[in-house]
Design an enzyme around this catalytic site. Structure first.
Site, PDB file in Angstrom:
ATOM      1  N   ASP A 332       3.171 -22.438 -13.795  1.00  0.00           N
ATOM      2  CA  ASP A 332       3.799 -23.146 -12.689  1.00  0.00           C
ATOM      3  C   ASP A 332       5.020 -23.893 -13.245  1.00  0.00           C
ATOM      4  O   ASP A 332       5.227 -23.983 -14.459  1.00  0.00           O
ATOM      5  CB  ASP A 332       2.810 -24.085 -11.984  1.00  0.00           C
ATOM      6  CG  ASP A 332       3.259 -24.412 -10.554  1.00  0.00           C
ATOM      7  OD1 ASP A 332       4.436 -24.190 -10.224  1.00  0.00           O
ATOM      8  OD2 ASP A 332       2.428 -24.890  -9.757  1.00  0.00           O
ATOM      9  N   GLU A 529       3.365 -30.468  -1.489  1.00  0.00           N
ATOM     10  CA  GLU A 529       2.697 -30.840  -2.743  1.00  0.00           C
ATOM     11  C   GLU A 529       2.234 -32.303  -2.727  1.00  0.00           C
ATOM     12  O   GLU A 529       1.853 -32.836  -1.692  1.00  0.00           O
ATOM     13  CB  GLU A 529       3.603 -30.502  -3.931  1.00  0.00           C
ATOM     14  CG  GLU A 529       3.968 -29.011  -3.948  1.00  0.00           C
ATOM     15  CD  GLU A 529       4.694 -28.567  -5.190  1.00  0.00           C
ATOM     16  OE1 GLU A 529       4.398 -29.037  -6.286  1.00  0.00           O
ATOM     17  OE2 GLU A 529       5.581 -27.689  -5.069  1.00  0.00           O
TER      18      GLU A 529
END
Ligand code: BGC
Ligand code: BGC
Length: 639
Positions: A332, A529
């Site tokens: 990521d 997020e």
């Protein structure tokens, strides 16, 4: 002819450039050299050698991989393992460093203009540079097309996964995957950082809406449908658009208060035993791999204190060993850096644990230098590098990138097409969950005399689309084409119906009149997020005030909630006649109007348990019944 020159021609003919980055494509150099040679005559010319095996489309993929790998320098191999955001690299640097992948992060649209055509031009400029490297290995260009090709202005924006989890219709999800792939291929992008296959256990998490549901089998069924749809082989042959199930493993299980990057729960620690990890979080990966997934993104999160990016056990033993995953693992965004404050140690740990490609995302050179040192020092075995590159190349061949690296311009007319908008509208309608319907107030008659519509979310494309829309965090306002929920309502009612809209619910007319119905469309502001981590699961204050006002003034009140997860509504719901969870429906507010006015029946069911209070979160914390259980949903079918 000198020996050096003969050697040069030979090397070029074999596809082995003599001078690094700037070598021109093999065939062309050969022709130039031959013509320029004064002594060359047809009889003296060596027989034309076959093109290198790796460039032969019909050759076996593993043979092509072996051939290409055998020609690569360490620098070229490490280049393949490097993925960088486009704002941090130029096409020239992609050529110079022989980079393997470039991405657009959330909001990573072309600087000059956000249109499908400009996207295609931008991506092709990077691709062209990659093709001009010594070996001409195409880059993988990646995006988060998590609810349609959502960074692109003009793309179709589908409901976020939470809504699709409510619709729970695998065939619908497959069609959405397919439509998304078509819109991506039109812009030259064949790599999607989707689907999110998290199994969220705590809806305070800001990424709850990126997950389909709180149960693994529910997520597995829809995730594999998405993978199949996205990777449909007949969309743009020879290309396949690749999915990337994420984030491996246990991202949906983190504990409140353990977050990283300054977040509360996002990127946190999943504190469960191995059996729970396997039972709750692993099944969607097994299903997605079976469906053809060839790239998996590792998770920022930790398992009992160890970062997943550092976990040899989960990445290599379980995923690549036990599950037989033969694709590659991408990190990521900057996640390797979180392993240790010592960057060298972080890189060595992650690559040895099984990360194959690093989403850097800002400084490609730093990663390349560090990994090169680590290989030279013997801290990362060359065999590990070869394994990583082999996996990456295999996927690139499998996707048909070598044969067709550029955009499918013939698909541009399908970006935001009427057919795709109709699909998004269908999905928005099927996503809506009817939670309360006192006196069968829904569906509403299209001939209702007066409609009073309130709430910020009623007439706001950005709110109904949510995060990951044009910008990483999304954005309120008129940011994408489509219909707002209010526009959908206005289009649904009869010409005689008077619709009054006030975003704060301050109406001129009389909402308590006999022929009046009120619709409050209230919602969360967009987030993505950890910025969406919420301790209290409350609506924004302005929306609460509007609800209070309308509860007071209206004779009949229908409430439509636009949100990425259940919110706490216990103190309000008694004052409502009907309650609809519309989630984040995307660009087609008309789909929400379709169920309100009976154009379509309500078929959605809760993908997440709806708590009475935050004290009931996370799942399993409370024995008291929730406000609505998982799977709950009324229907208006047959009305
Ligand atoms: C997210 C990923 C995403 C990546 C690239 C990260 O912050 O966690 O889901 O794919 O950024 O945008
Ligand atoms: C990028 C996102 C990424 C995030 C991670 C943002 O700047 O646009 O794609 O997920 O950073 O923190």
């Amino acid at each position: 002819m000198t020996l050096r020159r003969t050697l040069f021609i030979l090397l070029v003919a074999l596809g082995v450039g003599a001078c690094g980055g700037q070598a021109s494509p093999p065939q062309q150099s050969l022709a130039t050299e031959t013509l320029a040679s004064p002594t060359a005559s047809p009889t003296e010319m060596p027989p034309t050698p076959a093109p290198p095996l790796y460039t032969q489309p019909d050759a076996d993929i593993d043979a092509r991989v072996d051939d290409l790998l055998s020609r690569m320098t360490l620098a070229e191999k490490i280049g393949q393992m490097t993925l960088i955001e486009k704002n941090s690299i130029s096409p020239d640097e992609v050529r110079e460093l022989a980079i393997g992948g470039v991405l657009s992060g959330g909001g990573g649209y072309p600087k000059d203009e956000n249109s499908p055509e400009a996207w295609a031009r931008m991506v092709e400029a990077y691709q062209q540079a990659a093709l001009e490297t010594r070996l001409g290995i195409p880059i993988l260009y990646g995006v988060d097309a998590v609810h349609g090709h959502n960074n692109v202005y003009g793309a179709t924006i589908f409901p976020h996964n939470v809504g699709l989890g409510a619709a729970n219709d695998a065939e619908l999800v497959a069609r959405i995957g397919r439509a998304t792939a078509v819109e991506m291929a039109a812009t030259g992008i064949y790599w999607n950082y989707a689907p999110g296959v998290m199994v969220p256990q705590d809806i305070r998490w800001g990424r709850t809406y990126e997950g389909y549901a709180e149960r693994p089998e529910h997520v597995a069924a829809l995730a594999s449908a998405f993978v199949r749809g996205l990777q449909s082989p007949d969309i743009a042959p020879p290309n396949l658009v690749m999915s990337t199930p994420k984030h491996y493993l246990g991202d949906g299980g983190t504990a409140w208060g353990t977050g990283d990057s300054g977040y509360q729960i996002d990127q946190g620690d999943t504190q469960v035993d191995e059996a729970t990890m396997r039972a709750l979080h692993l099944p969607p990966y097994q299903a997605a791999i079976e469906a053809g997934a060839k790239v998996i993104m590792a998770s920022y999160s930790s398992w009992n204190g160890e970062k997943l990016h550092a976990s040899l056990y989960w990445l290599t033993d379980v995923l690549k060993g036990e599950l037989g995953f033969d694709g590659f693992v991408v990190s990521d965004w900057g996640a390797i850096d979180q392993i240790s404050p010592d960057y060298y140690e972080a890189v060595v740990t992650a690559i040895n644990a099984g990360i194959d490609m690093n989403m850097v995302p800002y400084d490609a050179r730093r990663f390349i230098t560090t990994l090169t040192q680590a290989v030279e020092a013997g801290d990362v075995p060359e065999a590990r590098i070869d394994d990583a590159v082999r996996r990456i190349l295999r996927v690139k061949f499998h996707m048909g990138l070598f044969e067709h690296p550029m955009a499918h311009a013939e698909l541009l007319s399908e970006v935001g097409s009427a057919a795709h908008h109709a699909l998004a509208r269908e999905a928005a309608a099927k996503s809506a969950v009817l939670l309360k319907n006192e006196g069968n107030v829904l569906p509403l008659s299209k001939d209702v005399g007066h409609l009073f519509v309130g709430g910020l979310a009623a007439d706001n494309m950005g709110i109904q689309a949510g995060g990951w829309t044009i910008e990483w965090q999304g954005k309120t306002g008129d940011i994408i084409p489509g219909t707002t929920i209010l526009e959908g309502i206005q289009a649904a009612v009869s010409p005689q119906t008077v619709v009054e809209y006030n975003k704060f619910g301050n109406f001129q007319g009389d909402p308590s009149a006999d022929d009046a119905v009120c619709i409050a469309v209230v919602g969360e502001s967009p987030y993505a997020e950890g910025r969406g981590d919420s301790a209290d699961l409350r609506l924004p204050t302005k929306e609460i005030r509007t609800l209070n006002r309308m509860e007071e003034a209206c004779a009949r009140l229908v409430v439509v909630l636009v949100s990425g997860r259940p919110l706490i509504v216990t103190d309000h719901i008694d004052a409502w006649d009907a309650f609809v969870a519309a989630w984040l429906p995307g660009s087609e507010g008309a789909g929400v109007a379709d169920v309100l006015f009976g154009e379509r029946p309500f078929v959605g069911r809760l993908p997440y348990t709806w708590p009475r209070s935050v004290e009931q979160v996370p799942l399993g914390r409370s024995d008291e019944p929730p406000l609505f259980p998982y799977g709950f949903g009324l229907t208006t079918e047959g009305e």
